[in-house]
Design a protein around this motif. Structure first.
Motif, PDB file in Angstrom:
ATOM      1  N   UNK A   5       0.838  -1.200   0.000  1.00  0.00           N
ATOM      2  CA  UNK A   5       0.000   0.000   0.000  1.00  0.00           C
ATOM      3  C   UNK A   5       0.871   1.248   0.000  1.00  0.00           C
ATOM      4  N   UNK A   6       1.944   1.234   0.784  1.00  0.00           N
ATOM      5  CA  UNK A   6       2.850   2.390   0.830  1.00  0.00           C
ATOM      6  C   UNK A   6       3.524   2.601  -0.526  1.00  0.00           C
ATOM      7  N   UNK A   7       3.994   1.528  -1.143  1.00  0.00           N
ATOM      8  CA  UNK A   7       4.647   1.659  -2.448  1.00  0.00           C
ATOM      9  C   UNK A   7       3.662   2.184  -3.481  1.00  0.00           C
ATOM     10  N   UNK A   8       2.439   1.657  -3.469  1.00  0.00           N
ATOM     11  CA  UNK A   8       1.419   2.132  -4.401  1.00  0.00           C
ATOM     12  C   UNK A   8       1.109   3.608  -4.165  1.00  0.00           C
ATOM     13  N   UNK A   9       1.031   4.012  -2.922  1.00  0.00           N
ATOM     14  CA  UNK A   9       0.759   5.416  -2.609  1.00  0.00           C
ATOM     15  C   UNK A   9       1.898   6.307  -3.081  1.00  0.00           C
ATOM     16  N   UNK A  10       3.147   5.873  -2.900  1.00  0.00           N
ATOM     17  CA  UNK A  10       4.285   6.658  -3.384  1.00  0.00           C
ATOM     18  C   UNK A  10       4.273   6.764  -4.907  1.00  0.00           C
ATOM     19  N   UNK A  11       3.899   5.693  -5.585  1.00  0.00           N
ATOM     20  CA  UNK A  11       3.805   5.734  -7.049  1.00  0.00           C
ATOM     21  C   UNK A  11       2.718   6.721  -7.476  1.00  0.00           C
ATOM     22  N   UNK A  12       1.573   6.699  -6.802  1.00  0.00           N
ATOM     23  CA  UNK A  12       0.492   7.625  -7.143  1.00  0.00           C
ATOM     24  C   UNK A  12       0.900   9.079  -6.905  1.00  0.00           C
ATOM     25  N   UNK A  13       1.640   9.332  -5.850  1.00  0.00           N
ATOM     26  CA  UNK A  13       2.128  10.686  -5.594  1.00  0.00           C
ATOM     27  C   UNK A  13       3.106  11.099  -6.691  1.00  0.00           C
ATOM     28  N   UNK A  14       3.944  10.175  -7.146  1.00  0.00           N
ATOM     29  CA  UNK A  14       4.844  10.469  -8.259  1.00  0.00           C
ATOM     30  C   UNK A  14       4.093  10.789  -9.534  1.00  0.00           C
ATOM     31  N   UNK A  51       4.343  14.717   1.797  1.00  0.00           N
ATOM     32  CA  UNK A  51       4.614  14.958   3.213  1.00  0.00           C
ATOM     33  C   UNK A  51       3.859  14.004   4.124  1.00  0.00           C
ATOM     34  N   UNK A  52       2.578  13.779   3.815  1.00  0.00           N
ATOM     35  CA  UNK A  52       1.796  12.861   4.636  1.00  0.00           C
ATOM     36  C   UNK A  52       2.301  11.430   4.537  1.00  0.00           C
ATOM     37  N   UNK A  53       2.666  11.018   3.335  1.00  0.00           N
ATOM     38  CA  UNK A  53       3.184   9.653   3.174  1.00  0.00           C
ATOM     39  C   UNK A  53       4.514   9.464   3.875  1.00  0.00           C
ATOM     40  N   UNK A  54       5.384  10.457   3.774  1.00  0.00           N
ATOM     41  CA  UNK A  54       6.680  10.345   4.453  1.00  0.00           C
ATOM     42  C   UNK A  54       6.469  10.307   5.964  1.00  0.00           C
ATOM     43  N   UNK A  55       5.588  11.162   6.460  1.00  0.00           N
ATOM     44  CA  UNK A  55       5.323  11.172   7.899  1.00  0.00           C
ATOM     45  C   UNK A  55       4.777   9.827   8.365  1.00  0.00           C
ATOM     46  N   UNK A  67      11.153   5.937  -0.019  1.00  0.00           N
ATOM     47  CA  UNK A  67       9.941   6.619  -0.479  1.00  0.00           C
ATOM     48  C   UNK A  67      10.229   7.763  -1.418  1.00  0.00           C
ATOM     49  N   UNK A  68      11.218   8.578  -1.087  1.00  0.00           N
ATOM     50  CA  UNK A  68      11.571   9.713  -1.932  1.00  0.00           C
ATOM     51  C   UNK A  68      12.120   9.235  -3.269  1.00  0.00           C
ATOM     52  N   UNK A  69      12.929   8.195  -3.258  1.00  0.00           N
ATOM     53  CA  UNK A  69      13.483   7.664  -4.507  1.00  0.00           C
ATOM     54  C   UNK A  69      12.374   7.112  -5.402  1.00  0.00           C
ATOM     55  N   UNK A  70      11.410   6.413  -4.834  1.00  0.00           N
ATOM     56  CA  UNK A  70      10.296   5.884  -5.631  1.00  0.00           C
ATOM     57  C   UNK A  70       9.525   7.022  -6.282  1.00  0.00           C
ATOM     58  N   UNK A  71       9.210   8.052  -5.506  1.00  0.00           N
ATOM     59  CA  UNK A  71       8.464   9.192  -6.044  1.00  0.00           C
ATOM     60  C   UNK A  71       9.246   9.869  -7.158  1.00  0.00           C
ATOM     61  N   UNK A  72      10.520  10.118  -6.939  1.00  0.00           N
ATOM     62  CA  UNK A  72      11.334  10.803  -7.945  1.00  0.00           C
ATOM     63  C   UNK A  72      11.508   9.970  -9.211  1.00  0.00           C
TER      64      UNK A  72
END
Length: 88
Positions: A5-14, A51-55, A67-72
């Motif tokens: 779920x976290x990985x999917x959320x980071x991808x969606x934020x990206x 910010x919310x996902x990182x927190x 998380x930051x690397x996935x988003x970028x």
């Protein structure tokens, strides 16, 4: 399960960040206010979501760097694909 779920959320934020980059690129060509406003709102959504996902991720024991690397990576890949196929 939470990791997926976290990985999917980071991808969606990206993806939201990449869409904001594309919208801002349209503004740079047209100088129209609606493109700038759309890009600004999308960047606010992008940064708030990140910010919310990182927190949440750090509180749950996940690495901040991952998380930051996935988003970028998602952001860069989608913007590069958009630039290659549609042109900037």
């Amino acid at each position: 399960m939470v990791l997926y779920i976290m990985i999917t959320a980071f991808v969606l934020v990206g993806v939201v960040g990449a869409a904001a980059d594309v919208v801002l690129s349209y503004w740079s060509y047209t100088c129209r206010l609606q493109w700038w406003l759309g890009g600004a709102v999308m960047y606010l959504v992008f940064m708030t979501g990140l910010g919310l996902l990182i927190r949440y991720g750090v509180a749950s024991g996940y690495s901040l760097a991952v998380g930051v690397v996935i988003v970028l990576l998602v952001n860069i890949a989608l913007v590069a694909a958009w630039d290659a196929y549609n042109g900037a």
